[in-house]
Design an enzyme around this catalytic site. Structure first.
Site, PDB file in Angstrom:
ATOM      1  N   HIS A   1      45.081 -18.920  97.969  1.00 15.20           N
ATOM      2  CA  HIS A   1      44.655 -18.000  98.071  1.00 15.20           C
ATOM      3  C   HIS A   1      44.214 -17.557  99.323  1.00 15.20           C
ATOM      4  CE1 HIS A   1      41.509 -15.622  96.085  1.00 15.20           C
ATOM      5  NE2 HIS A   1      40.353 -16.163  97.051  1.00 15.20           N
ATOM      6  N   GLU A   2      43.667 -18.216 100.095  1.00 13.69           N
ATOM      7  CA  GLU A   2      42.726 -18.823 101.631  1.00 13.69           C
ATOM      8  C   GLU A   2      44.052 -18.195 102.260  1.00 13.69           C
ATOM      9  OE1 GLU A   2      40.014 -18.272 101.597  1.00 13.69           O
ATOM     10  OE2 GLU A   2      39.802 -18.686  99.724  1.00 13.69           O
TER      11      GLU A   2
ATOM     12  N   HIS B   1      44.578 -14.828 102.500  1.00 12.57           N
ATOM     13  CA  HIS B   1      43.425 -13.699 103.272  1.00 12.57           C
ATOM     14  C   HIS B   1      44.004 -13.424 104.598  1.00 12.57           C
ATOM     15  CE1 HIS B   1      40.000 -12.923 100.426  1.00 12.57           C
ATOM     16  NE2 HIS B   1      39.855 -13.890 100.150  1.00 12.57           N
TER      17      HIS B   1
ATOM     18  N   HIS C   1      46.842 -11.426 105.400  1.00 10.76           N
ATOM     19  CA  HIS C   1      46.570 -10.745 105.844  1.00 10.76           C
ATOM     20  C   HIS C   1      45.035 -10.109 107.166  1.00 10.76           C
ATOM     21  CE1 HIS C   1      43.562  -7.084 103.418  1.00 10.76           C
ATOM     22  NE2 HIS C   1      44.377  -6.123 104.015  1.00 10.76           N
TER      23      HIS C   1
END
Length: 601
Positions: free
Chosen positions: A392-393, A396, A399
Site C-alpha cells: 500500500h505505502e 503511494h 505515485h
C-alpha cells in the site's frame, strides 16, 4: 523481530531497517541554513506586492519565486517532521518541527497577498499574459483553478489574517498527535504463551488477529480503557478541530465544511453523499459476512474484538520483512519492468523505516518532498496486514515518484481524492497474485477472508467514519455541543447500523473515535472508499487488458496535479462521477462472501 515486553529503543535497530533522511540533509546545520535562506527569499516578495497585474513578466517571476520558497519550505518541514516521527520524545526534533510550522505560517502570511491580487486582475488580462509569455504557460492550469475558486478567496488583508492563524488552526491536530504518540500509555497483557507483553498501537492489530480469544479481548479492553481515561481531553480536542473546519468554511463563503473540503479537489458534494447511500444500500452483504464470521469462529456471540482474527484458525502466518518485499515485487509484476525497477530502488536505497521503536509515530505513511525520495514509515510486525501495508505505502511512494519525475513542481503533488488509488491498486494486484498462486484450501480461505477484511475496513468502515464526520460537523454547524457522551452515542449507533444484528456492540467500542488521527484531517477518509472502488476497477483492467491498461494507468500516475482528479481517473478508465465503481466493488465483496460461504459449509 520478536515481540518483547518493552519496545526497542531506536538506537538498537539496525541501520538497514531505517530510512536515510541524510539524503535530504546531511546534518541539521544544513537544515538551519535552509531556514535562513527561506527567510531571506520571503523578503524578496515585497517588490511584487501590488504589481502582479503590471506585466506577464512580473506575474511569472512572482509565481516562480513562490514555488522556490514553497519547495524549500517543504524540505524544511518534512525533514523536521520525519525526524520527530522517528521518536516523538526527542525534544530537539519537537522544537525543529515547531520552528518549521512557525516558518510555514510566516511564509503563508507573506504569500497571502498573491492569490487575492491575481484574482483581482481582469480575466481577459490574465489570458492575454498567458498568450504573450511563453514561460508563464506552465501556470495555465494553476491560474484556471484560481479563477474557478474566485468567490471563496478573500481580500489580501483577510487572507493575511487567516495565514497568521495557521499555527492556532493546527493546534488540535498537534495536541492529539502528542497525546496519541508520546503521552498515552497502554497496559501489559499476557500473550498466547502466558508471557507478559506491553500493548502498543503497532501491536494492537496483531493481538486482534490472534487465534486466542482471551488475548484479543484483553488487548481490546487494554487499548480502549486507556482512551477512556483521556476521553474528556480528546473530545475537547476533536470538538475544536471541527469548530476550526466550520470557521474556515464560513469565512470562505461555503455552505458547509463538507463542501469547503471537497471543493479543493473540485468534487461535488453528491459524490460524498452517493458513497454513503450506496454503501448503506449494500449493508445486507456486510451482515451476511458478519454472520458467516460468527459461524466460522464457532462462537455463541460475536464481539467487536472477533472482527479481525482470521476465520481459518489453524493457519498461523508469519511473514518476515525480506519475504514481504519479495512477495510484493512478484505481485506487482503486471505493472511492468519499469515499475518493478523503481520498486526495487525504494527497497534498496533507504526509503523505508521498517520497525517500531520507543516513541515512534504509530501506523504507516508515505511522505517526502519534490526533491527527496518518497519515504515510507512502517511499524512492521510480520503479519499479513503488514505485508499489504508495505504494498500500500509503496503504491503511494511510486505515485509520488512518477509524479515528481514527470511534472514541474507546481503540479508535482496529486489531489487527495486520488491519493489512495495507486496504493490500493497495489494491494488488489498483490491479493490476486497470492490467490492465484495457492492451491491450499485453508490458505485460499485465509486470503479471501483477508480480502473481505480489506473491503470491510476500506469501503464499509471508512464510509462509516465518513458518516461520523458528516454528523459531527453538521452538529457544530447547528450550534450543538460535541460532548464525550454525544460522540460515543453517535459512534455506537453507527457501529450498530453498519455491522448488524449478529455482532455484540461492546461498550469499549464507543471510544474508537478517540484514536482515529484522520478525524483531524476533515473529510479525508471517504477517499479511501472511493479510491478503493476506483482501484478495484483499474486492477481488473490491468490484469485483463495488459499493456494498454498499464500504459493508461502509468500515465495517470505521471499526471500528478496537472488536471482535475476526476479527469485523470477518466483518462485511466474509471468514471467516479457515477456510482458504478462503488457498485462494482461491492459486487466483488458479495461474490467473495458467496465463495467463502461455500467453502465453510
Amino acid at each position: 523481530m520478536e515481540d518483547k515486553k518493552n519496545i526497542q529503543k531506536r538506537k538498537d535497530i539496525p541501520e538497514e531497517f531505517k530510512w536515510k533522511l541524510e539524503k535530504m540533509y546531511e546534518n541539521d546545520s544544513l537544515w538551519e541554513k535552509d531556514v535562513l535562506h527561506i527567510k531571506n527569499q520571503v523578503k524578496e516578495l515585497v517588490k511584487y506586492v501590488g504589481r502582479l497585474g503590471e506585466s506577464a513578466e512580473n506575474l511569472f517571476n512572482a509565481l516562480k519565486l513562490k514555488d522556490e520558497i514553497s519547495r524549500k519550505l517543504e524540505n524544511v518541514f518534512v525533514y523536521a517532521r520525519m525526524r520527530k516521527d522517528e521518536d516523538n520524545t526527542v525534544t530537539k526534533y519537537q522544537a525543529m518541527t515547531d520552528k518549521a510550522q512557525g516558518l510555514a505560517v510566516e511564509v503563508q502570511s507573506s504569500l497571502s497577498f498573491m492569490v487575492p491580487e491575481i484574482i483581482s486582475i481582469d480575466e481577459a488580462k490574465i489570458r492575454a499574459f498567458l498568450k504573450e509569455h511563453k514561460d508563464l504557460k506552465i501556470y495555465h492550469f494553476y491560474l484556471e483553478e484560481l479563477l474557478r475558486q474566485k468567490e471563496h478567496i478573500l481580500s489580501k488583508e483577510e487572507e493575511q489574517i487567516l495565514a497568521q492563524m495557521g499555527e492556532l488552526a493546527a493546534a488540535p491536530k498537534n495536541i492529539f498527535g502528542m497525546l496519541n504518540n508520546a503521552d498515552i500509555k497502554f497496559p501489559t497483557i499476557l500473550d498466547e504463551n502466558g508471557k507478559e507483553i506491553e500493548v502498543t498501537k503497532g501491536r494492537y492489530i496483531k493481538f486482534l488477529e490472534s487465534s486466542d480469544r482471551r488475548v484479543r479481548k484483553d488487548a481490546f479492553k487494554a487499548l480502549y480503557s486507556s482512551y477512556e481515561k483521556q476521553k474528556n481531553t480528546i473530545a475537547a480536542t476533536l470538538n475544536y478541530s471541527v469548530k476550526k473546519d466550520v470557521f474556515y468554511a464560513k469565512v470562505r463563503k461555503y455552505k458547509s465544511a463538507l463542501q469547503a473540503s471537497l471543493d479543493e479537489d473540485n468534487i461535488p458534494v453528491s459524490v460524498y453523499d452517493n458513497l454513503i447511500q450506496t454503501v448503506e444500500d449494500h449493508l445486507d452483504a456486510m451482515y451476511r459476512y458478519v454472520k458467516l464470521r460468527k459461524k466460522a469462529l464457532g462462537v455463541e456471540k460475536l464481539h467487536m474484538y472477533d472482527l479481525y482474527t482470521p476465520i481459518v484458525k489453524e493457519i498461523d502466518i508469519e511473514i518476515p520483512y525480506e519475504k514481504a518485499k519479495q512477495q510484493v515485487k512478484e505481485g506487482l509484476n503486471p505493472l511492468g519492468e519499469e515499475y518493478i525497477k523503481i520498486l526495487e530502488k525504494g527497497f534498496k536505497d533507504g526509503w523505508i523505516d521498517v520497525y517500531e521503536n520507543e516513541g515512534k509515530t504509530s501506523g504507516a505513511y508515505s511522505f517526502g518532498t519534490y526533491d527527496s525520495p518518497p519515504y515510507v514509515l512502517l511499524n512492521y510486525q510480520n503479519t499479513v496486514h503488514d505485508l499489504f501495508t508495505l504494498a500500500h505505502e509503496m503504491g503511494h511512494s511510486l505515485h509520488s515518484y512518477y509524479s515528481h519525475k514527470n511534472q514541474p513542481y507546481v503540479y508535482g503533488g496529486y489531489a487527495i481524492f486520488v491519493a489512495e488509488v495507486a496504493s490500493t491498486v497495489n494491494e488488489a494486484l498483490l491479493m490476486e497474485y497470492l490467490l492465484k498462486n495457492t492451491n491450499d484450501k485453508n490458505m485460499k480461505m485465509y486470503l479471501i477472508n483477508h480480502y473481505l477484511e480489506q473491503f470491510r475496513g476500506t469501503v464499509y468502515r471508512q464510509t462509516m467514519f465518513a458518516k461520523f464526520e458528516k454528523i459531527i460537523h453538521e452538529k457544530v454547524e447547528n450550534k450543538e455541543a460535541l460532548t464525550p457522551e454525544t460522540l460515543c452515542e453517535i459512534y455506537v449507533d453507527l457501529n450498530r447500523k453498519y455491522y448488524g444484528p449478529d455482532v455484540v456492540i461492546d461498550d469499549e467500542i464507543k471510544m474508537e473515535w478517540a484514536r482515529i488521527p484522520h478525524f483531524y484531517n476533515a473529510f479525508y477518509v471517504y477517499k479511501y472508499a472511493t479510491g478503493y472502488s476506483a482501484a478495484i476497477s483499474l486492477s481488473q483492467k490491468i490484469l485483463k487488458e495488459g499493456e494498454v491498461a498499464v500504459e493508461k494507468y502509468l500515465n495517470f500516475l505521471k499526471g500528478g496535479g496537472s488536471d482535475y482528479p476526476m479527469n485523470l481517473l477518466k483518462g485511466a478508465g474509471v468514471d467516479m462521477t457515477t456510482t458504478k465503481p462503488i457498485h462494482n466493488a461491492l459486487k466483488v465483496f458479495e461474490n467473495l462472501v458467496d465463495e467463502m460461504e461455500k467453502m465453510i459449509l
